[in-house]
Design a protein around this motif. Structure first.
Motif, PDB file in Angstrom:
ATOM      1  N   THR A 283     -39.328  -1.579  46.231  1.00 43.64           N
ATOM      2  CA  THR A 283     -40.140  -0.936  47.489  1.00 43.64           C
ATOM      3  C   THR A 283     -39.781   0.632  47.621  1.00 43.64           C
ATOM      4  N   LYS A 284     -38.875   1.181  47.116  1.00 41.98           N
ATOM      5  CA  LYS A 284     -38.685   2.609  47.154  1.00 41.98           C
ATOM      6  C   LYS A 284     -38.112   3.145  45.857  1.00 41.98           C
ATOM      7  N   ARG A 285     -39.001   3.780  45.008  1.00 42.92           N
ATOM      8  CA  ARG A 285     -38.606   4.375  43.704  1.00 42.92           C
ATOM      9  C   ARG A 285     -37.988   5.896  44.137  1.00 42.92           C
ATOM     10  N   ILE A 286     -36.789   6.105  43.739  1.00 45.37           N
ATOM     11  CA  ILE A 286     -36.287   7.564  43.755  1.00 45.37           C
ATOM     12  C   ILE A 286     -36.287   7.912  42.218  1.00 45.37           C
ATOM     13  N   ALA A 294     -28.407  13.013  47.143  1.00 47.26           N
ATOM     14  CA  ALA A 294     -28.508  13.597  48.529  1.00 47.26           C
ATOM     15  C   ALA A 294     -28.657  12.520  49.639  1.00 47.26           C
ATOM     16  N   VAL A 295     -29.491  11.394  49.227  1.00 46.02           N
ATOM     17  CA  VAL A 295     -29.457  10.023  50.281  1.00 46.02           C
ATOM     18  C   VAL A 295     -27.932   9.482  50.356  1.00 46.02           C
ATOM     19  N   ALA A 296     -27.570   9.184  49.276  1.00 49.27           N
ATOM     20  CA  ALA A 296     -26.136   8.797  49.137  1.00 49.27           C
ATOM     21  C   ALA A 296     -25.113   9.479  50.140  1.00 49.27           C
ATOM     22  N   VAL A 313     -25.683   1.573  53.547  1.00 53.67           N
ATOM     23  CA  VAL A 313     -26.565   1.712  52.842  1.00 53.67           C
ATOM     24  C   VAL A 313     -27.958   2.020  53.444  1.00 53.67           C
ATOM     25  N   ASP A 314     -28.652   2.936  52.718  1.00 56.53           N
ATOM     26  CA  ASP A 314     -29.881   3.320  53.261  1.00 56.53           C
ATOM     27  C   ASP A 314     -30.840   2.152  53.143  1.00 56.53           C
ATOM     28  N   ARG A 315     -31.603   1.872  54.299  1.00 52.11           N
ATOM     29  CA  ARG A 315     -32.424   0.662  54.388  1.00 52.11           C
ATOM     30  C   ARG A 315     -33.975   1.131  54.511  1.00 52.11           C
ATOM     31  N   ARG A 316     -34.136   2.523  54.610  1.00 47.84           N
ATOM     32  CA  ARG A 316     -35.475   2.914  54.799  1.00 47.84           C
ATOM     33  C   ARG A 316     -36.322   2.548  53.687  1.00 47.84           C
ATOM     34  N   ARG A 317     -37.567   2.638  53.762  1.00 41.99           N
ATOM     35  CA  ARG A 317     -38.526   2.165  52.681  1.00 41.99           C
ATOM     36  C   ARG A 317     -39.685   3.047  52.720  1.00 41.99           C
ATOM     37  N   SER A 318     -40.269   3.480  51.738  1.00 43.12           N
ATOM     38  CA  SER A 318     -41.516   4.184  51.615  1.00 43.12           C
ATOM     39  C   SER A 318     -42.440   3.598  52.420  1.00 43.12           C
ATOM     40  N   LEU A 319     -43.407   4.590  52.842  1.00 44.33           N
ATOM     41  CA  LEU A 319     -44.481   4.227  53.552  1.00 44.33           C
ATOM     42  C   LEU A 319     -45.700   3.925  52.782  1.00 44.33           C
TER      43      LEU A 319
END
Length: 319
Positions: A283-286, A294-296, A313-319
């Motif tokens: 759902t979100k590839r880094i 940086a997100v962590a 935990v980062d729960r944001r997802r790519s749009l």
């Protein structure tokens, strides 16, 4: 504290050989060229020595009783606390298969017996130099540093596997240094490294990775399924161990008292952990190691705003 910071002490070489004459020859010549040397007679004793001291390089004989050179090297590579330790394997003359097996087990180089002094010193010096440049290791914990951390993330990106990056640090760590000094502070950092190592080992396969950014900052890289049991174990283990590092009075009352520059007394609770987690999945590839870190780190700041030890935990997802 920077992982790039130079260490002024002589490099410590661990010589692992059950042949006392060869061990003495290696030790004498390495000391003659400015190295510090410690000896173990087999792989089992070497593991015990490493528990108490942190060698910069190991010269390991292939054939030994109990734990031989191949098995010792495999164990060193499998342990996050020793995975970056350079190993030079001593092999018998003409035994090409031994060289191949040694390198396959994770040895950095090999020496064919009998060898002369010049070759021994040259191999040791070159291997140390290569590994200091390529593997960047924390002198306090022996864990791999920034370059190795980024490489580990790149490897996971390249395989397309789902992964998480956890950024860990100690809450109110400054209060420890202010109350007890930097030597005690280093004990807290080493304790956290051991707690994280035990947690990393406990989650089994696929192997999780542990790196030391510097100071009280650590990075965990593992699969999404591993992050919850790993962090839960690390928090409990560290809090129990860290409590024992406080003076009894401070430990029993649950806080330390500190004076500010104006002479006012303030209280600081005992240390806990803040852990921020970035997640890369379908759902979100880094695809950039620095972005994952940086997100962590951003989520670690979120965790700092919560009471006690906390995993954000980062729960944001790519749009």
């Amino acid at each position: 504290m920077s992982v790039d910071q130079a260490d002024d002490r002589p490099d410590l070489i661990l010589v692992v050989d059950d042949d006392a004459d060869i061990a003495r020859f290696v030790e004498f010549n390495l000391k003659l060229h400015g190295f510090e040397v410690v000896h173990a007679s087999d792989g089992q004793e070497a593991l015990e020595v490493i528990e108490g001291r942190r060698p910069d390089l190991a010269v390991v004989d292939l054939m030994m009783p109990r734990v031989d050179g191949l098995e010792l090297t495999r164990r060193l590579r499998a342990n996050p606390m020793t995975s970056a330790l350079p190993v030079i394997m001593l092999t018998a003359k003409g035994m090409t298969v031994d060289k191949v097996h040694g390198l396959a087990a994770g040895a950095d180089d090999y020496l064919v017996k009998p060898f002369d002094t010049a070759e021994l010193v040259a191999r040791v010096s070159a291997t140390l130099r290569r590994n200091k440049e390529a593997r960047e290791v924390s002198p306090l914990t022996g864990l791999p540093g920034n370059s190795r951390i980024r490489r580990e993330i790149r490897d996971r990106i390249r395989t397309g596997a789902d992964y998480v990056v956890g950024y860990v640090d100690i809450d109110r760590f400054k209060s420890v240094n202010d109350r007890y000094g930097f030597v005690r502070g280093d004990e807290f950092i080493s304790t956290l490294a051991r707690s994280l190592h035990r947690a990393v080992v406990s989650v089994g396969r696929p192997p999780a990775f542990l790196g030391h950014v510097g100071g009280d900052d650590f990075v965990i890289i593992c699969s999404p399924e591993q992050i919850r049991p790993l962090t839960q174990r690390a928090v409990v283990d560290f809090e129990n161990a860290a409590d024992q590092l406080y003076d009894p009075t401070d430990r029993e009352r649950g806080f330390v008292e500190l004076k500010d520059r104006r002479g006012n007394t303030r209280r600081a609770a005992l240390v806990t952990l803040s852990i921020g987690v970035s997640l890369s999945d379908s759902t979100k590839r880094i695809t950039d190691p620095l972005a994952a870190i940086a997100v962590a780190s951003e989520m670690k700041s979120v965790a700092k705003g919560q009471p006690g030890s906390y995993v954000a935990v980062d729960r944001r997802r790519s749009l």
